[in-house]
Design an enzyme around this catalytic site. Structure first.
Site, PDB file in Angstrom:
ATOM      1  N   SER A 235      43.523  33.116  51.826  1.00  0.00           N
ATOM      2  CA  SER A 235      44.947  32.957  52.100  1.00  0.00           C
ATOM      3  C   SER A 235      45.182  31.848  53.134  1.00  0.00           C
ATOM      4  CB  SER A 235      45.521  34.318  52.544  1.00  0.00           C
ATOM      5  OG  SER A 235      46.909  34.321  52.504  1.00  0.00           O
ATOM      6  N   ASP A 329      48.355  35.588  41.304  1.00  0.00           N
ATOM      7  CA  ASP A 329      48.639  35.622  42.744  1.00  0.00           C
ATOM      8  C   ASP A 329      50.151  35.539  42.937  1.00  0.00           C
ATOM      9  OD1 ASP A 329      48.902  35.156  45.460  1.00  0.00           O
ATOM     10  OD2 ASP A 329      47.295  33.672  45.557  1.00  0.00           O
ATOM     11  N   HIS A 363      46.169  38.125  44.591  1.00  0.00           N
ATOM     12  CA  HIS A 363      45.901  37.368  45.819  1.00  0.00           C
ATOM     13  C   HIS A 363      44.674  37.888  46.569  1.00  0.00           C
ATOM     14  CE1 HIS A 363      46.987  34.707  49.101  1.00  0.00           C
ATOM     15  NE2 HIS A 363      46.965  35.707  49.958  1.00  0.00           N
TER      16      HIS A 363
END
Length: 420
Positions: A235, A329, A363
């Site tokens: 991330s 995601d 994600h």
């Protein structure tokens, strides 16, 4: 014949598969197998699946398809990766990796047991201990200069290939991936960069010199193999990981999991360089049915408005880069970001990048058999956030990418002749 629920191994690392069998039941009996685990704050996570016994009165999760429940079909580890919080928006994340495992209780019922209100006694139970740290792994608390974190060292003399582990805007110190990688022979520094000890409570900028200090600390450690280190990052952490790959000669192998390839939200500083961020278009936030926020569409349109001050110059990276992206995601279009970086490398005649794209994955691509986390509370926002991911596709991506990550680091960090 006694009814038994057998799980082997009952004590193992979290990335090791478990074989689950039920025996001693009548033939063609419908049964429920339920998994329950509590986190360190006593939040409960559960999963269940319904099976039909064979002629011998047995169920073997490696062969028998689930007829219903949290998943359908043959999925030997389905009870693990489909664990869901009983209270919405909790994420199962082990904090204390050294002193205790995750204890998962498996229960067998001789009927379809899906009503919480009806208490049916289980016919057999089994406890499974899932560790994030292997035997002999040591943890050192790190306070060196400005650097704050925890270093996990495998057993033995070393030297070991060194890796820095970075998470995103969750903040604090996240150790479970570092300790697990150390259990596979890597020396891993779980690195905090805000909301931990005396670090800033909220990030205002990314000071790359802090991360360079961490890289130098790791390379100066007597148990760390020279001449360079790896980075594994997720991330916002993957944006920082990519910046480290671009600007720090110490970094020779970088894994970026679902991160931007541009500077976002906060400026990045390194020596005389200041890179300005792009800001997500908050008016493009969408609200999922669950009430969680989807950020995927807030940065898509920005790719047309970027300039050289926003884009990380991947062509400057001295080492290898592995982009791991989930095509589902919901935080950002990570595949688009990775593809832009791959295109840029190609334009500069560089072949140092590789992208693994997983259709249906979200994600939070974690180690294998981790519960697939579709939505969770996000402390920085004070709101739940949608991470995305189709259960089966995401679980498969976690399993495959974990093997690929270890192969990548072994290939690019190991000196010739090392055994790992």
């Amino acid at each position: 014949m006694m009814i038994q629920l057998i799980a082997t191994p009952s004590n193992a690392l979290v990335d090791e598969p478990v074989s689950i069998r039920a025996t001693g039941l009548p033939p063609s009996q419908i049964v429920t197998i339920k998994a329950t685990v509590k986190d360190e704050n006593d939040n409960v996570f559960q999963s269940q699946a319904f099976y039909k016994t064979n002629e011998a009165g047995e169920v073997d999760l490696e062969k028998t398809p689930a007829l219903g429940g949290d998943y359908v079909g043959v999925h030997p580890m389905g009870l693990f990766f489909s664990l869901k919080p009983k209270k919405a928006f909790h994420r199962l994340m082990k904090k204390d990796v050294m002193n205790s495992p995750l204890c998962i209780c498996l229960d067998l019922y001789d009927s379809v047991n899906w009503l919480e209100t009806v208490r049916i006694p289980s016919k057999a139970s089994q406890r499974v201990q899932r560790w994030f740290v292997g035997p002999g792994v040591k943890r050192e608390q790190i306070q060196e200069g400005r650097v704050r974190g925890a270093l996990f060292l495998p057993p033995g003399k070393g030297p070991f290939p060194g890796i820095i582990d970075l998470f995103g805007l969750i903040g604090g110190l996240v150790e479970f991936r570092a300790s697990l990688l150390a259990s596979h022979g890597f020396a891993v520094l779980a690195l905090a960069y805000f909301a931990y000890e005396d670090l800033p409570e909220k990030p205002q900028e990314v000071d790359l010199e802090y991360f360079e200090e961490a890289a130098n600390f790791l390379l100066s450690h007597p148990k760390i193999q020279q001449p360079g280190i790896g980075v594994i990052s997720t991330s916002k952490g993957a944006e920082i990981g990519l910046a480290m790959a671009c600007y720090l000669k110490q970094v020779i192998a970088t894994v970026c999991i679902n991160g931007p390839t541009t500077i976002t939200i906060f400026p990045l500083r390194y020596q005389d360089l200041v890179m300005t961020p792009i800001h997500p278009a908050l008016e493009r936030i969408q609200v999922h049915d669950s009430g969680a926020l989807l950020f995927r569409y807030t940065t898509q349109y920005l790719h047309n408005k970027l300039n050289s001050q926003n884009i990380l110059p991947v062509e400057k990276a001295q080492g290898k880069i592995l982009f791991i992206v989930g095509e589902n995601d919901e935080c950002l279009d990570s595949k688009l970001h990775a593809q832009k970086a791959m295109d840029r490398l190609q334009r500069h005649g560089r072949s140092s990048g590789r992208m693994l794209a997983y259709p249906g994955a979200g994600h939070l691509i974690e180690p294998p058999y981790s519960p697939v986390c579709f939505v969770a509370w996000f402390p920085v926002l004070g709101q739940p956030m949608c991470f995305g991911g189709d259960l089966m596709a995401h679980a498969a991506a976690q399993e495959h990418s974990w093997r690929e990550i270890q192969k990548f680091f072994r290939k690019h960090l190991l000196q010739s002749g090392s055994k790992l």
